[in-house]
Design a protein around this motif. Structure first.
Motif, PDB file in Angstrom:
ATOM      1  N   ALA A 197      -1.054   1.072 -10.662  1.00  0.00           N
ATOM      2  CA  ALA A 197      -0.110   2.174 -10.441  1.00  0.00           C
ATOM      3  C   ALA A 197       1.215   1.919 -11.153  1.00  0.00           C
ATOM      4  CB  ALA A 197       0.119   2.361  -8.938  1.00  0.00           C
ATOM      5  N   VAL A 198       1.676   0.670 -11.134  1.00  0.00           N
ATOM      6  CA  VAL A 198       2.926   0.342 -11.817  1.00  0.00           C
ATOM      7  C   VAL A 198       2.788   0.504 -13.324  1.00  0.00           C
ATOM      8  CG1 VAL A 198       4.547  -1.535 -12.311  1.00  0.00           C
ATOM      9  CG2 VAL A 198       3.764  -1.159  -9.974  1.00  0.00           C
ATOM     10  N   ASP A 199       1.666   0.065 -13.869  1.00  0.00           N
ATOM     11  CA  ASP A 199       1.455   0.219 -15.313  1.00  0.00           C
ATOM     12  C   ASP A 199       1.416   1.688 -15.714  1.00  0.00           C
ATOM     13  OD1 ASP A 199       1.391  -2.495 -15.589  1.00  0.00           O
ATOM     14  OD2 ASP A 199      -0.810  -2.653 -15.568  1.00  0.00           O
ATOM     15  N   THR A 202       0.818  -1.205   0.000  1.00  0.00           N
ATOM     16  CA  THR A 202       0.000   0.000   0.000  1.00  0.00           C
ATOM     17  C   THR A 202       0.853   1.257   0.000  1.00  0.00           C
ATOM     18  OG1 THR A 202      -1.740  -1.193   1.199  1.00  0.00           O
ATOM     19  CG2 THR A 202      -1.851   1.215   1.208  1.00  0.00           C
ATOM     20  N   ASP A 203       1.944   1.218   0.753  1.00  0.00           N
ATOM     21  CA  ASP A 203       2.841   2.373   0.803  1.00  0.00           C
ATOM     22  C   ASP A 203       3.451   2.639  -0.570  1.00  0.00           C
ATOM     23  OD1 ASP A 203       4.628   4.187   2.751  1.00  0.00           O
ATOM     24  OD2 ASP A 203       5.922   3.290   1.224  1.00  0.00           O
ATOM     25  N   LEU A 204       3.873   1.596  -1.261  1.00  0.00           N
ATOM     26  CA  LEU A 204       4.434   1.773  -2.598  1.00  0.00           C
ATOM     27  C   LEU A 204       3.374   2.305  -3.559  1.00  0.00           C
ATOM     28  CD1 LEU A 204       6.729   1.447  -4.626  1.00  0.00           C
ATOM     29  CD2 LEU A 204       6.024  -0.939  -4.931  1.00  0.00           C
ATOM     30  N   THR A 244      -8.664 -12.696   4.526  1.00  0.00           N
ATOM     31  CA  THR A 244      -7.908 -11.552   3.998  1.00  0.00           C
ATOM     32  C   THR A 244      -7.664 -11.659   2.497  1.00  0.00           C
ATOM     33  OG1 THR A 244      -5.855 -12.692   4.612  1.00  0.00           O
ATOM     34  CG2 THR A 244      -6.728 -11.072   6.174  1.00  0.00           C
ATOM     35  N   LEU A 245      -8.203 -12.687   1.846  1.00  0.00           N
ATOM     36  CA  LEU A 245      -7.983 -12.841   0.414  1.00  0.00           C
ATOM     37  C   LEU A 245      -8.527 -11.667  -0.404  1.00  0.00           C
ATOM     38  CD1 LEU A 245      -6.871 -14.577  -1.841  1.00  0.00           C
ATOM     39  CD2 LEU A 245      -9.022 -15.851  -1.876  1.00  0.00           C
ATOM     40  N   PRO A 246      -9.718 -11.106  -0.110  1.00  0.00           N
ATOM     41  CA  PRO A 246     -10.162  -9.926  -0.875  1.00  0.00           C
ATOM     42  C   PRO A 246      -9.206  -8.743  -0.750  1.00  0.00           C
ATOM     43  CG  PRO A 246     -12.000 -10.917   0.302  1.00  0.00           C
ATOM     44  CD  PRO A 246     -10.767 -11.591   0.810  1.00  0.00           C
ATOM     45  N   SER A 247      -8.691  -8.520   0.453  1.00  0.00           N
ATOM     46  CA  SER A 247      -7.752  -7.404   0.638  1.00  0.00           C
ATOM     47  C   SER A 247      -6.454  -7.634  -0.132  1.00  0.00           C
ATOM     48  CB  SER A 247      -7.447  -7.219   2.129  1.00  0.00           C
ATOM     49  OG  SER A 247      -8.622  -6.975   2.862  1.00  0.00           O
ATOM     50  N   ILE A 248      -5.966  -8.863  -0.138  1.00  0.00           N
ATOM     51  CA  ILE A 248      -4.730  -9.169  -0.856  1.00  0.00           C
ATOM     52  C   ILE A 248      -4.905  -8.959  -2.353  1.00  0.00           C
ATOM     53  CG2 ILE A 248      -3.122 -11.026  -1.424  1.00  0.00           C
ATOM     54  CD1 ILE A 248      -3.586 -12.160   1.367  1.00  0.00           C
ATOM     55  N   LEU A 249      -6.000  -9.463  -2.904  1.00  0.00           N
ATOM     56  CA  LEU A 249      -6.232  -9.303  -4.337  1.00  0.00           C
ATOM     57  C   LEU A 249      -6.418  -7.836  -4.718  1.00  0.00           C
ATOM     58  CD1 LEU A 249      -8.626 -12.316  -5.017  1.00  0.00           C
ATOM     59  CD2 LEU A 249      -6.255 -12.083  -5.753  1.00  0.00           C
ATOM     60  N   SER A 250      -7.185  -7.108  -3.921  1.00  0.00           N
ATOM     61  CA  SER A 250      -7.408  -5.692  -4.220  1.00  0.00           C
ATOM     62  C   SER A 250      -6.108  -4.904  -4.145  1.00  0.00           C
ATOM     63  CB  SER A 250      -8.438  -5.112  -3.250  1.00  0.00           C
ATOM     64  OG  SER A 250      -9.678  -5.786  -3.362  1.00  0.00           O
ATOM     65  N   CYS A 251      -5.295  -5.198  -3.136  1.00  0.00           N
ATOM     66  CA  CYS A 251      -4.020  -4.487  -2.986  1.00  0.00           C
ATOM     67  C   CYS A 251      -3.104  -4.753  -4.177  1.00  0.00           C
ATOM     68  CB  CYS A 251      -3.355  -4.909  -1.681  1.00  0.00           C
ATOM     69  SG  CYS A 251      -1.831  -4.027  -1.307  1.00  0.00           S
ATOM     70  N   MET A 252      -3.017  -5.985  -4.615  1.00  0.00           N
ATOM     71  CA  MET A 252      -2.161  -6.322  -5.751  1.00  0.00           C
ATOM     72  C   MET A 252      -2.666  -5.693  -7.045  1.00  0.00           C
ATOM     73  SD  MET A 252      -1.115 -10.320  -5.154  1.00  0.00           S
ATOM     74  CE  MET A 252      -0.112 -10.825  -3.755  1.00  0.00           C
ATOM     75  N   LEU A 253      -3.970  -5.689  -7.257  1.00  0.00           N
ATOM     76  CA  LEU A 253      -4.518  -5.125  -8.491  1.00  0.00           C
ATOM     77  C   LEU A 253      -4.342  -3.608  -8.534  1.00  0.00           C
ATOM     78  CD1 LEU A 253      -7.793  -7.233  -8.816  1.00  0.00           C
ATOM     79  CD2 LEU A 253      -5.710  -7.426 -10.193  1.00  0.00           C
ATOM     80  N   VAL A 254      -4.526  -2.937  -7.396  1.00  0.00           N
ATOM     81  CA  VAL A 254      -4.307  -1.488  -7.350  1.00  0.00           C
ATOM     82  C   VAL A 254      -2.838  -1.166  -7.597  1.00  0.00           C
ATOM     83  CG1 VAL A 254      -4.378   0.532  -5.854  1.00  0.00           C
ATOM     84  CG2 VAL A 254      -6.288  -1.063  -5.865  1.00  0.00           C
ATOM     85  N   LEU A 255      -1.943  -1.963  -7.011  1.00  0.00           N
ATOM     86  CA  LEU A 255      -0.521  -1.747  -7.235  1.00  0.00           C
ATOM     87  C   LEU A 255      -0.153  -1.972  -8.697  1.00  0.00           C
ATOM     88  CD1 LEU A 255       2.324  -1.192  -6.214  1.00  0.00           C
ATOM     89  CD2 LEU A 255       2.502  -3.611  -5.561  1.00  0.00           C
ATOM     90  N   GLN A 256      -0.763  -2.977  -9.319  1.00  0.00           N
ATOM     91  CA  GLN A 256      -0.455  -3.227 -10.728  1.00  0.00           C
ATOM     92  C   GLN A 256      -0.907  -2.069 -11.603  1.00  0.00           C
ATOM     93  OE1 GLN A 256      -2.785  -5.828 -13.003  1.00  0.00           O
ATOM     94  NE2 GLN A 256      -1.085  -6.672 -14.179  1.00  0.00           N
TER      95      GLN A 256
END
Length: 633
Positions: free
Chosen positions: A560-562, A333-335, A546-558
């Motif tokens: 931002a990276v894109d 989340t910080d990244l 915590t699976l929904p939070s993990i998936l949402s965090c990874m997708l939001v990060l992806q």
């Protein structure tokens, strides 16, 4: 040290005309004493490595930022110590080499037949060359980030890693010694008379220019001595080789894989467990070792994974999983927040939203000085700034110990209020308002600004940018129509030196954003492998909460990276340097993070398949997940 010193003795005393002959002017006492000094220097080099190393590199986004690092008082002490150590090693080399290099003074006979003590310039050149090589090594350590310690992706035994890196150490030592001696010869040619005259006057030594038509070594004839150049190069190579070997061994041992216990049956050992190390205040190197261990256990250790999925007794709470997952999610989340803030800053062309809008500046010099003083520390006229105070890469471990040897310097795009180079105006703007201040509790209008202190006030100094802008005002004292913001920017844009110093280096900002991404890579690997293993090993279903939070965090990060990789210079891969001991792996961390992130999402979607349709996520995220399920990403 013994085998390296033996090889140096053989090479330094080798003669092409007499290959078997070796001089024996060195006494046993001086040899033992010089070897003890060399051992002490190696110990001191190891201590400096321990004091200055970092797991997050310091990346300068401009030339002026790099100069600030080189002129930092801490770096000045480091350079001074390296100069002294280089001087000591050079003296040991003169004792070992012997012959005409051994003593600083000798008895010479003058033309009138009288004898007096004369300066041996060959010995002096050796000592100065050693100090110069030590100083150059210290500066190159800052430029090439030699204090940066990286973690290898492929784990190797210490001996195999040392053996594989040995040819690189030899190559870097010989090459860097050649360049350093070349630079020293140029410097000594122009400035060599200064230390020679000072040493001669201080020690009351004379210069012998009569016997055998001796030339001074700061001349072309004196410096074209092939034997002297060879001895200088061999000695510099020996110096750098011992220091690089020490650095290599330090890197190997400090990054060695350590296995933390997941949980302990004894309360006195609870602080040694992996969840506690990840969440408590710990040195930065310990945090990285813990993240590395998490990534490894999630892949290779089923028994330790079961401990992560276990419930506490009594109570039945998944404390281990909660601590580990929350720490990893906070890192990601910080990244994401850093990337979003940086992208918004670039999109607004670097205009800081927190600054007050001044509609009319007027033409007086006082208004311009006020503008320069207020904005010099908060808005760079040459490069974009974030709209809010962006966290440094070190802030992903905000609970880590600050100020230790592992604590990195602040990233170039973050205002460092504790730095001696920070602008006083920035400290005033970011400092909290005191209760006794007339501004406390009153309405803060965006058009009302506190008057800056006087220009030459002793309580506040001027930053370099403030000083430059003030100089411009005095260059145009009679210009009553001076529009300060635009005029100052145009004035600086026409100055080549100013543009060279303050211009952003290509890819530097992108590299600084991802400087600590090794921790995020481990967090992604650890989470994804644990989620994958939970499909068959999680008996209590602790991961499913915590699976929904993990998936949402990874997708939001992806996302931002894109978006970041669409910016200029973000997608261009830098060329790795193989002629330096500096580790440049941090330059490609953003590419490794992007690949790891996509792999982590695919790892989860491949394992769970259509079961992910039951996970509560937003419609946009569900659409992205469907693309992963159909292998269209």
């Amino acid at each position: 040290m013994p085998p390296i010193t033996a090889v140096f003795v053989i090479l330094s005393r080798f003669s092409l005309l007499h290959p078997i002959h070796t001089t024996s002017g060195e006494s046993l006492t001086s040899a033992i004493f010089s070897f003890i000094l060399l051992g002490g220097v190696v110990v001191m080099v190891g201590f400096l490595n321990l004091e200055y190393y970092t797991v997050i590199p310091t990346i300068a986004c401009s030339k002026i930022a790099l100069f600030g690092q080189l002129l930092h008082p801490r770096q000045f002490v480091n350079s001074l110590v390296h100069c002294m150590m280089g001087l000591i090693v050079a003296w040991c080399c003169t004792v070992t080499t012997g012959d005409r290099y051994e003593m600083l003074s000798y008895v010479c006979v003058q033309s009138d037949g009288s004898s007096q003590m004369c300066l041996n310039e060959y010995h002096l050149v050796f000592l100065l060359a050693g100090a110069f090589v030590g100083f150059s090594h210290s500066l190159l350590g800052v430029i090439h980030n030699m204090n940066y310690v990286s973690f290898h992706t492929v784990q190797q035994y210490k001996y195999l890693r040392f053996k594989g890196s040995l040819p690189l150490v030899v190559k870097c030592s010989a090459t860097q010694a050649l360049y350093s001696i070349r630079n020293f010869i140029v410097v000594y040619f122009f400035l060599g008379h200064i230390p020679r005259a000072w040493i001669s006057k201080t020690l009351n030594l004379h210069l012998n220019r009569l016997v055998h038509s001796v030339h001074t070594l700061d001349s072309i004839a004196g410096l074209l001595d092939l034997s002297l150049l060879y001895q200088l190069w061999i000695s510099a190579t020996f110096l750098l080789f011992t220091w690089y070997i020490t650095l290599l061994l330090f890197r190997i041992f400090v990054t060695e894989v350590y296995s933390f216990p997941v949980q302990s049956s004894f309360t006195e050992d609870a602080h040694l467990c992996l969840p506690k190390v990840l969440t408590d205040k710990q040195p930065m190197i310990l945090k990285f070792l813990a993240m590395q261990d998490l990534a490894l256990l999630s892949q290779r250790s089923p028994s330790r994974r079961c401990e992560v999925f276990s419930l506490s007794q009594p109570g039945g709470h998944p404390h281990n999983w909660n601590a580990i997952s929350q720490e990893c999610l906070s890192l990601l989340t910080d990244l994401t927040q850093r990337l979003v803030v940086y992208h918004d800053t670039v999109a607004t062309n670097g205009r800081a939203k927190s600054l007050s809008k001044i509609r009319k500046w007027g033409g007086g010099a006082s208004n311009c000085l006020f503008f320069c003083e207020v904005t010099s520390g908060t808005e760079d006229l040459m490069s974009p700034r974030p709209s809010v105070l962006m966290k440094t890469p070190a802030s992903v471990f905000a609970r880590s110990v600050v100020g230790g040897p592992q604590s990195p310097l602040t990233a170039p795009f973050t205002p460092d209020l504790d730095s001696p180079f920070a602008s006083p105006a920035l400290r005033r703007l970011t400092a909290p308002v005191e209760q006794c201040s007339p501004w406390y509790g009153t309405v803060q209008s965006p058009h009302i600004m506190r008057r800056a202190p006087k220009l030459w006030s002793t309580s506040t100094g001027l930053s370099p940018k403030s000083f430059i802008l003030v100089l411009i005002v005095f260059v145009y004292p009679n210009n009553s129509t001076l529009n300060c913001p635009i005029q100052v920017k145009n004035f600086l844009a026409k100055r080549v030196l100013i543009m060279y110093l303050f211009h952003k280096l290509p890819e530097a900002s992108s590299q600084a954003l991802f400087a600590d991404s090794q921790a995020h890579i481990w967090a992604l690997e650890g989470l994804s492998y644990l989620v994958q293993a939970s499909f068959s090993e999680d008996q209590f279903g602790v991961v499913q909460t915590t699976l929904p939070s993990i998936l949402s965090c990874m997708l939001v990060l992806q996302e931002a990276v894109d978006r970041h990789f669409k910016l200029p210079h973000a997608s261009s891969k830098p060329v790795r340097s193989t002629s330096s001991m500096g580790d440049s792996t941090y330059k490609t961390l953003r590419f490794a993070l992007r690949a790891t992130l996509k792999t982590a999402i695919y790892r989860i979607t491949t394992t769970f398949g259509d079961h992910l349709n039951a996970v509560q996520v937003s419609a946009e995220h569900r659409k992205r997940l469907q693309q992963f399920l159909e292998y269209k990403e």
